[in-house]
Enzyme design. Sequence first.
Site, short mmCIF file in Angstrom:
data_model
loop_
_atom_site.label_atom_id
_atom_site.label_comp_id
_atom_site.label_asym_id
_atom_site.label_seq_id
_atom_site.Cartn_x
_atom_site.Cartn_y
_atom_site.Cartn_z
N HIS A 296 -8.87 10.68 1.46
CA HIS A 296 -7.96 9.56 1.24
C HIS A 296 -6.62 9.79 1.91
O HIS A 296 -5.80 8.89 2.02
CB HIS A 296 -7.78 9.34 -0.26
CG HIS A 296 -7.00 8.11 -0.61
ND1 HIS A 296 -5.67 8.14 -0.96
CD2 HIS A 296 -7.36 6.80 -0.65
CE1 HIS A 296 -5.24 6.91 -1.21
NE2 HIS A 296 -6.25 6.08 -1.03
N LYS B 150 3.04 4.50 -1.09
CA LYS B 150 2.98 5.44 -2.23
C LYS B 150 4.15 6.40 -2.07
O LYS B 150 4.08 7.37 -1.32
CB LYS B 150 1.68 6.25 -2.21
CG LYS B 150 0.39 5.42 -2.24
CD LYS B 150 -0.31 5.51 -0.94
CE LYS B 150 -1.70 4.90 -0.91
NZ LYS B 150 -1.95 3.70 -1.61
N HIS C 11 0.80 -1.22 0.00
CA HIS C 11 0.00 0.00 0.00
C HIS C 11 0.84 1.27 0.00
O HIS C 11 0.31 2.38 -0.02
CB HIS C 11 -0.92 -0.03 1.23
CG HIS C 11 -2.09 0.89 1.17
ND1 HIS C 11 -2.30 1.88 2.09
CD2 HIS C 11 -3.12 0.98 0.28
CE1 HIS C 11 -3.40 2.53 1.79
NE2 HIS C 11 -3.93 2.01 0.70
N LYS D 69 -3.67 10.32 4.67
CA LYS D 69 -3.35 9.61 5.91
C LYS D 69 -2.45 10.54 6.72
O LYS D 69 -1.22 10.45 6.68
CB LYS D 69 -2.64 8.29 5.61
CG LYS D 69 -3.52 7.30 4.79
CD LYS D 69 -3.40 7.49 3.31
CE LYS D 69 -4.04 6.39 2.51
NZ LYS D 69 -5.47 6.22 2.66
N ASP E 239 16.85 10.17 -8.07
CA ASP E 239 18.30 10.43 -8.04
C ASP E 239 18.88 10.46 -6.62
O ASP E 239 19.95 11.06 -6.41
CB ASP E 239 18.63 11.76 -8.73
CG ASP E 239 18.41 11.71 -10.23
OD1 ASP E 239 18.40 10.58 -10.79
OD2 ASP E 239 18.25 12.78 -10.84
N ASP F 63 -0.83 19.51 18.03
CA ASP F 63 -0.36 20.73 18.70
C ASP F 63 0.34 21.72 17.77
O ASP F 63 1.17 22.52 18.22
CB ASP F 63 0.59 20.37 19.85
CG ASP F 63 -0.14 19.70 21.01
OD1 ASP F 63 -1.38 19.77 21.05
OD2 ASP F 63 0.54 19.11 21.87
#
Length: 841
Positions: free
Chosen positions: A632, A211, A209, A634, A216, A639
């Site tokens: 979608h 991404k 999952h 995450k 370089d 604070d």
Amino acid sequence: MAPEEDKEDSRLFGGLRDRLKATNLYDAKVGAIHLKNKFGKLGNIVNPNHRHDEEHEKLTDEKRTRIAESHRFGSFAPERDGNKIKWYVDGQDYFYAVSVALEKAKETIYIEDWWLSPELFLRRPPFYNQEWRLDQVLKRRAEAGVKIYIIVYKEVAQAVSCNSAHTKHALHALCPEGSPGHGNITVLRHPDHNVFENAGDMTFYWAHHEKFIVIDYEMAFIGGLDLCFGRWDSRQHPLADVHPAGVQNEMFPGQDFNNNRIMDFHTVEDWKSNELGKADYGRMPWHDTAMCVIGDCVYDIAEHFILRWNFVKRDKYKRSDKVDWLTMTGREGENEDLVAVQRPKHPVGKYINHPLSPLENRSWAQGQQGTVHAQVVRSSCDWSSGILTEHSIQNAYCEIIRNAQHFVYIENQFFITATGEEQFPIHNTIGRAIVDACVKAGKEGRKFRVIIVIPAVPGFAGDLRDDAAMGTRAIMDYQYKSIHRGPHSIFEQIKAQGVDPKQHIYIFNLRSYDRLNKTPALVEQEEKAGVKYQDVQRAEAEEIMSEGVHSTTDQQPGLGDETAEDEKKRLIDAKRRFEAERGAVGLDQATTSMDSIAHTAMLNGGLVSEVRWDDDLEKEKENFVQEELYIHGKLMIADDRIVICGSSNINDRSQMGLHDSELSIVMEDYNLMDSVMDGQPFKAGHHAATLRRLLWREHLGLLPAQPLDASKDPNAQPADVCPNDVMEGPEYEFVADPMGDQVWDMWTGNATTNTQIFRHLFRADPDDNIKTFDDYEAFLPRHNKFKQGHLHDPFMPAQEVREKLDQIKGHLVWMPLDFLCDAPMAEKGLQVNAYTESIYT
């Protein structure tokens, strides 16, 4: 036998072995060994610990364990100072920045995705940016000599529709043998589902999952956005993509126009098709976040990729000379086992050291680039990376929540968590950390909030009342049980300790509206031409997406059947006939109705009641649409000091380490800025505070809509070009205090008003008035009179509809915590049972 005779035999037989290496006999022997090992994998069925039972494997495990135990959160990666990190909110900025960075790649590109769509346009509108389609960008870099390494999740086709085989074959076919760039793009898919070769290691339930992108070894991108269809969006989150002025103005070609509530992605290898008509439905808008990193953390992200690559090489391609082993500077010699490098007696494939030029040449290796203290964390284990289980993401979430003093702000696709051991089958304990933080604040009399923003419906197609939606209802059921239903829920556990959870925890969804620009002239054009707009949109996708070679196998690049070619000709002819009627219906002149009115919910966007419509307003009503704005990202901010962003959802799949593989980054900016917290002067971290302010302004409608041209937008550039533009002004200052009464009054006030308007106009579901399935039928009858997402009452006066929409500001709505509270949401059966529960949690 005398020692002298031993030496002589060794010399004779050693020479014989050397001579045999050049013969077919030796090749046959090696082939036999490989065949033996290939079928020897069946033994793994009875030895699930086969990657950790040999002495050298135990030593590697011990080494990794010592490293993780010496790091915060038990991560494989250390804390790193001096990173330059830039945030991105929504796909428009992120994909544009990725396009700029990819185009500058000189040596290597690493990409890891759950889903990768080669035909994704990184810049919009697509018709005017065809050279910025992802596969075309990668092709240019491969032809320039850049080595491109891609790992994608190999899905179970019956459950997920992302078709990684198409991804692999389409990208491999970009540079055929004999052409520039041939061999410079390598795509691996994992896990393997070949029962004959990998019976002991097959994984059907869990997914890769992550991404992220590494370019370089100079910079990395990490977050919630896959390079795939359905993710590109702007902050106004339009639903409409109908263009009477010309289909070349469309934003979401082919399957990039999608609404999971109506129809999930399907046959994605047929990238130009789209069964969802734009003239009839709105799309599902998409909200997401990501980061660009320059600094020492780039090395850690690259190390995770190298580990994953070598593990897939070992697990699936060990006997393939098309896939090389990757070694890594800093992980050589006795430490190369940390990145899963193996040196079998008869290796297949080369050993290539990365980076390809000296590591010390990187800008971040020569001194600190920024002020962000950061650490890479992951969820990973034996099946996904060949390592002992690591759940440093969960550890980070729990520790940061418990240490928060003022607020925790969460955006996530899911919210499934436990407060203890009594909530089987849920095991992650982020819920317990929330309970502890709220109870501590409550007993101290301290103002403290946990603000959670999640989707109203966590994905997938269909009416929630359908049997096919049982899996989605199961996820929602687990979310409600995590939050407030049952004695072990977060709310009840807080209440049991004498603290009112409603003073601390607030949960919201996002929702958007728009108007389909299906004007009377467009309808007349359809009638005169005998062509539906849906065929025109398909023809446009055919024209702008057909330059790539889309084969079904690497050996047959570009071969298509006659039926497909005939269909292409039919669509293009239909578009020609459609365009020929433009003048006859008056569309050869400038149209005055807007293609989208999503901007009216944003700052200075005007009023819906003042927006022009080219016909009777009563007919306009048919074109108003709404949809949940799918969260979608995450992300967690605590604070205004510390941020977690990555691929990890709040559920067991993402947090336990044993299930889905994930990668996230924890960031704390040491560049402190003057701010306010609950009315008092406060030193906030610049990175966290500016990100939180921009997110809140978007949700409150205190940001202007984005123009399509992102070339002059600092927030759409990589971190090496410029820092974020925080968009200072009165609105920036207004949201400065996350605990201030004025901000909170607007936040809750907007959510209340927006919720009421969406209920009144559209009967948007889910809703608090739906407590049983009978209530559901009364609230939103199941009939075919009205299309999903459209106005519920066709007799409501047009002006009243417009004036009601005028009241919606931003996208915030309350999460309906009473939805189906008196009904069994997910009855145990074939879809939900002891064997499948872990899939949904």
